[in-house]
Each structure stands twice: as structure tokens, then as C-alpha cells.
Design an enzyme around this catalytic site. Structure first.
Site, PDB file in Angstrom:
ATOM      1  N   MET A  80      -2.746   5.895  -6.870  1.00  0.00           N
ATOM      2  CA  MET A  80      -2.277   4.583  -7.306  1.00  0.00           C
ATOM      3  C   MET A  80      -3.442   3.683  -7.727  1.00  0.00           C
ATOM      4  O   MET A  80      -4.606   3.994  -7.509  1.00  0.00           O
ATOM      5  CB  MET A  80      -1.483   3.922  -6.182  1.00  0.00           C
ATOM      6  N   HIS A  81      -3.074   2.570  -8.362  1.00  0.00           N
ATOM      7  CA  HIS A  81      -3.946   1.420  -8.614  1.00  0.00           C
ATOM      8  C   HIS A  81      -4.978   1.616  -9.727  1.00  0.00           C
ATOM      9  O   HIS A  81      -5.638   0.649 -10.117  1.00  0.00           O
ATOM     10  CB  HIS A  81      -4.705   0.987  -7.360  1.00  0.00           C
ATOM     11  N   ASP A 236       1.528   8.290  -5.120  1.00  0.00           N
ATOM     12  CA  ASP A 236       1.308   9.463  -4.271  1.00  0.00           C
ATOM     13  C   ASP A 236       1.937   9.345  -2.891  1.00  0.00           C
ATOM     14  O   ASP A 236       2.530  10.311  -2.388  1.00  0.00           O
ATOM     15  CB  ASP A 236      -0.187   9.792  -4.166  1.00  0.00           C
TER      16      ASP A 236
END
Length: 485
Positions: A80-81, A236
Site C-alpha cells: 500500500m501507499h 495487501d
């Protein structure tokens, strides 16, 4: 019918091939490299993701040609991110800035000072989130920022390559600081407050929705003969939760992976940003989750193993089978800063209490205990945010260490369930989402929990000693913060 799940991790891409009875027929992993140009920076070349996916699916096609020919659904899970910037010609403008990159800590603090971010996103703006990364790019790479056409999360760049569609899912989008997590939609106000426009964002969908279809040329390359639905997928941790069946309120898992995660599913939106808990959308419609995150779990053990010139397995096996009283040495696992509960990008790790008598095994024990204590910090934060856990299921590479699980169960004073042998990770969770999207099956009938093979109970004779060691650990962060350069 057969399905593919692809998990874009930090250190590797993993693809699994599954039939519609949820039996995994094959899997393949391809390694990925991370570059760290400066202290606190962490980047990857998105082209490497595409190469890794291609190699993984070619390998599966060679091993299972008939099953691959029958693939009708695919979904992605991903780290992520990350900020993947592409121009109007879909060219990547710079290496992707990853989730564990903390360069934008000042920009994150500035955004977090604007009360609308916590009000609408339900979260602190952490340095690892996507929004402050884009503010950093605006400030330090303005010519590049001016060329930005679309901002894509890592797995969603892979999705664009697979389908030609700009799309993301709710669970991954919730980690950008731009999503109105209650309304499950991009927030024009949050985007504008960080210099972004809504047209620069991908369409946002539920994880079980259809986001597009696999390009025929790629289907042909991988020996696929069917039209392939590409599902929304998940970040995830939400994908791992789908693999574990952690989708109903009260269910929870602890992940000992590169990072450490304590994840609890919720039936409603329960924000509490002051606790530094993440409150995100889940991969299913009208579901959410809370999680505490530490940045270095198995990363801490791998770091120490490299210094000790030993494998992580050898180090943990040297501890033996029986749980010991807590080490006199303390380890703070802040190798790249920390999220829950401290939200401190600048803090760094430490060993304390070292003496002439301490050996390699003592430091190994301290590393495992330090990570467990950091996860206990997360448990306290989740309780403050309204999640009360009675047991957790363990996943991730660290869960293969019996000793580490005994430390963790006793530290948390919670039973830890180990699933029956099988692959229940994020790639499997993605394949399950692909099955739902391709068949329109009822999600909860697909996302069931695995059988429990073993339960690690807290060792009651050591609970008081671990409580005392944890209390000592809690005193160390303020001291370390005061001494940090």
C-alpha cells in the site's frame, strides 16, 4: 474455471493459480529489489513489477498449461501507499516512493495539522501515506509534478498494464489520506488540500467489483483462452484478511512479515485517529477494518541476522523450544521509524541493557521480544479504538518460528491460532476476490476461515514477567526520542 491471484509485495511478487473449488494448483514468486538512495528513502522501479508478473505467469503457464488456458478471473493485491506517477503517455515519471519511505515526514505533519484530514480520512496522515509523498514531489521536483497525469498505487499500475484501466479499490485507496473512508469515495477537499485534482486519480471500486478485462495480447502470451475478469482486488493486508477469512466483526490476525500488522475486521466505521490506528475500508462492500502497524517486524530479525552473519532460522532455532523469561537486553524495532502508536518517522532503533555477559542468543531473544512488545502497543491502540480481541490467527514468515509465537502469545496474553497447512496469504485472498468477481458469488460463502492446525496458548507462568518487561519497554521510547539525533 480457474483464477489467478497476484500479490505485489515489497521483496517479491507472488502469483497463485487456483480452481473454483479454491484448491491452489501452483504458485510462483519473483524477487524484487528496493533501492535506498538516502537514509529514510525507499524506492522501486515499476518496470520491475511488470517483468516479475510476466515471468511468474509464464512459469505457471509452462507448469499448468491446461489450467492457465481456463483462467477466467484475476485480482491483484499489493503493497500500500506507494506513489507511482505517470504522464499523459503513461510513462513512469520517477521511481515509485514506497510505503516505508519516510522522507515526507514534514509534509505529513503539515497535512495532519489540517483537521479535515482526520475528519474525512479517519486517520492520522502518516509519512508513509501517499498524500504527503505528492506534496514532497511538488516541493522538490516541481517540473516532474507538472507532468503528472495519473497517480497510481503500485498494484494499480500493474492493473493499468493488464487492462488499460485506471482503477483502484477501496481498501488500498483508504491508505492514501485522500479517501473519505465513511463515504467510500475520493474526497475533492482532501485532494485539493494537497495540491491534487480528482481527475488525476483512478476510479475507485469495491474489491469484489469488475475493474476491467485482461488485454488479449497478454492473455495470448500466457496461454489463456478465456475472457478474463480483473477484480478490484485489495491492499495487501485486506487481501491477506480475505485469504484468512478475517472479514466478520471480531475476527483478527497478526502478521509477522516485513512489517508487523495487527488487523481486526469491523462491521462499521470506527475511526480513532488519536490512537494512531489505521481505520480503512475492507475489500468487501460495507465493511471496514482497523489495524495497528509497526514498520519493522521480520525486517528487524533479517537486519540482525545480516549483522550476525547467520540465517534468521539458525538464530531463532538457537533459542530452543521452551520459552525463557524475558531477556535483560531490550530491543526497540524502530529501524525506519514507527507508525502505531508513536507516528514518529525520525525515531530509530536501539539495543539497551547490554553487558559483557550477553551473547548472540541474548540479542536474538531481545529482537523477537522487542517486536512482540511493539505489537502489544498495537493491541492497546486497537482496544482504545474499539476493537476487543479474544484470539488472533498468525500469518507471515515470522509465524514459522515456534519460539516467536510463544513470545507473542504470552506478551499479548491471547491464544494464537495457526491455520492448517496451506497458502492463505494475500495472493490467495486476491484469487478469492477474483472468484467472487467472475461468478458473482456471495462473498462470505467464499471467504471462509481455514481450519486451525494448532493453537499457541499464553504461558501463564511467564505472563507477569513479560508484563514487567513490557512496562520497562514502554519507558524506553521517550528516553530514546529524547536522545535521538
Amino acid at each position: 474455471m480457474h483464477l489467478l491471484g497476484i500479490d505485489l509485495g515489497t521483496s517479491s511478487i507472488k502469483a497463485v493459480l487456483m480452481n473454483d473449488q479454491q484448491v491452489i494448483l501452483g504458485s510462483n514468486s519473483q524477487a524484487l529489489a528496493v533501492t535506498r538512495p538516502q537514509v529514510g528513502w525507499s524506492e522501486q522501479d515499476p518496470a520491475d513489477w511488470l517483468t516479475a508478473v510476466d515471468h511468474a505467469l509464464q512459469t505457471l503457464q509452462q507448469a499448468h498449461p491446461q489450467a492457465m488456458a481456463d483462467v477466467q478471473g484475476l485480482a491483484l493485491s499489493g503493497q500500500m501507499h506507494g506513489a507511482t506517477l505517470v504522464d499523459a503517455q503513461n510513462q513512469v515519471l520517477r521511481p515509485c516512493i514506497l510505503w516505508n519511505d519516510t522522507r515526507s515526514y514534514q509534509e505529513a505533519a503539515a497535512l495532519d495539522a489540517n483537521p479535515i484530514f482526520r475528519q474525512l480520512s479517519g486517520n492520522i496522515v502518516f509519512p508513509g501515506f501517499t498524500a504527503p509523498k505528492l506534496v514532497w514531489v511538488q516541493k522538490h521536483e516541481p517540473a516532474l509534478f507538472a507532468k503528472l497525469h495519473k497517480l497510481l498505487l503500485p498494484k494499480d499500475y500493474v492493473r493499468w498494464w493488464l487492462t488499460g484501466e485506471y482503477a483502484s479499490d477501496m481498501s488500498d485507496a483508504a491508505g492514501t489520506a485522500w479517501l473519505d473512508v465513511a463515504k467510500r469515495a475520493w474526497s475533492p477537499e482532501l485532494l485539493a488540500s494537497s495540491g491534487m485534482r480528482i481527475e488525476q486519480m483512478p476510479q475507485v471500486l469495491e474489491g469484489t467489483a469488475v475493474s476491467g478485462y485482461l488485454h488479449p495480447r497478454l492473455a495470448e502470451r500466457w496461454g489463456i483462452k478465456q475472457r478474463v475478469v480483473v477484480a478490484g482486488g485489495a491492499g495487501d493486508n485486506a487481501a491477506a484478511a480475505c485469504g484468512m477469512g478475517t472479514v466478520t466483526a471480531g475476527s483478527a490476525f497478526v502478521s509477522l512479515g516485513t512489517s508487523g500488522v495487527l488487523f481486526a475486521a469491523t462491521a462499521r466505521y470506527l475511526p480513532n485517529p488519536e490512537s494512531a490506528v489505521h481505520t480503512f475500508c475492507h475489500a468487501l462492500p460495507n465493511t471496514w477494518h482497523q489495524m495497528g502497524v509497526i514498520l519493522s517486524a521480520t525486517d528487524s530479525l533479517n537486519w540482525y541476522a545480516q549483522i550476525a552473519n547467520q540465517s534468521p532460522i539458525a538464530l531463532t532455532q538457537a533459542l530452543g523450544e521452551n520459552l525463557k523469561p524475558p531477556s535483560r537486553v531490550s530491543f526497540l524495532p524502530y529501524l525506519s521509524g514507527e507508525r502505531t502508536p508513536h507516528n514518529d518517522a525520525k525515531i530509530r532503533g536501539a539495543f539497551t541493557g547490554l553487558s559483557h555477559a550477553d551473547q548472540q542468543v541474548d540479542l536474538t531473544q531481545a529482537v523477537l521480544e522487542g517486536v512482540a512488545f511493539a505489537i502489544r502497543d498495537n493491541l492497546a491502540a486497537l482496544k482504545a479504538a474499539g476493537s476487543h480481541l479474544e484470539r488472533v490467527t498468525a500469518v507471515g514468515g515470522g509465524s514459522r518460528s515456534p519460539y516467536w509465537l510463544k513470545v507473542l502469545a504470552t506478551t499479548l496474553n491471547l491464544p494464537i491460532d495457526l491455520p492448517a497447512e496451506g497458502d492463505f496469504g494475500a495472493a490467495f485472498g486476491a484469487a478469492r476476490l477474483a472468484l467472487i468477481a467472475a461468478t458473482q458469488a456471495e462473498p462470505f460463502s467464499v471467504l471462509t476461515a481455514p481450519a486451525v492446525a494448532q493453537t499457541i496458548e499464553p504461558e501463564t507462568q511467564f505472563i507477569q514477567a513479560f508484563n514487567e518487561a513490557y512496562a520497562h519497554y514502554q519507558h524506553l521510547y521517550p528516553a530514546l526520542k529524547g536522545a535521538s539525533l
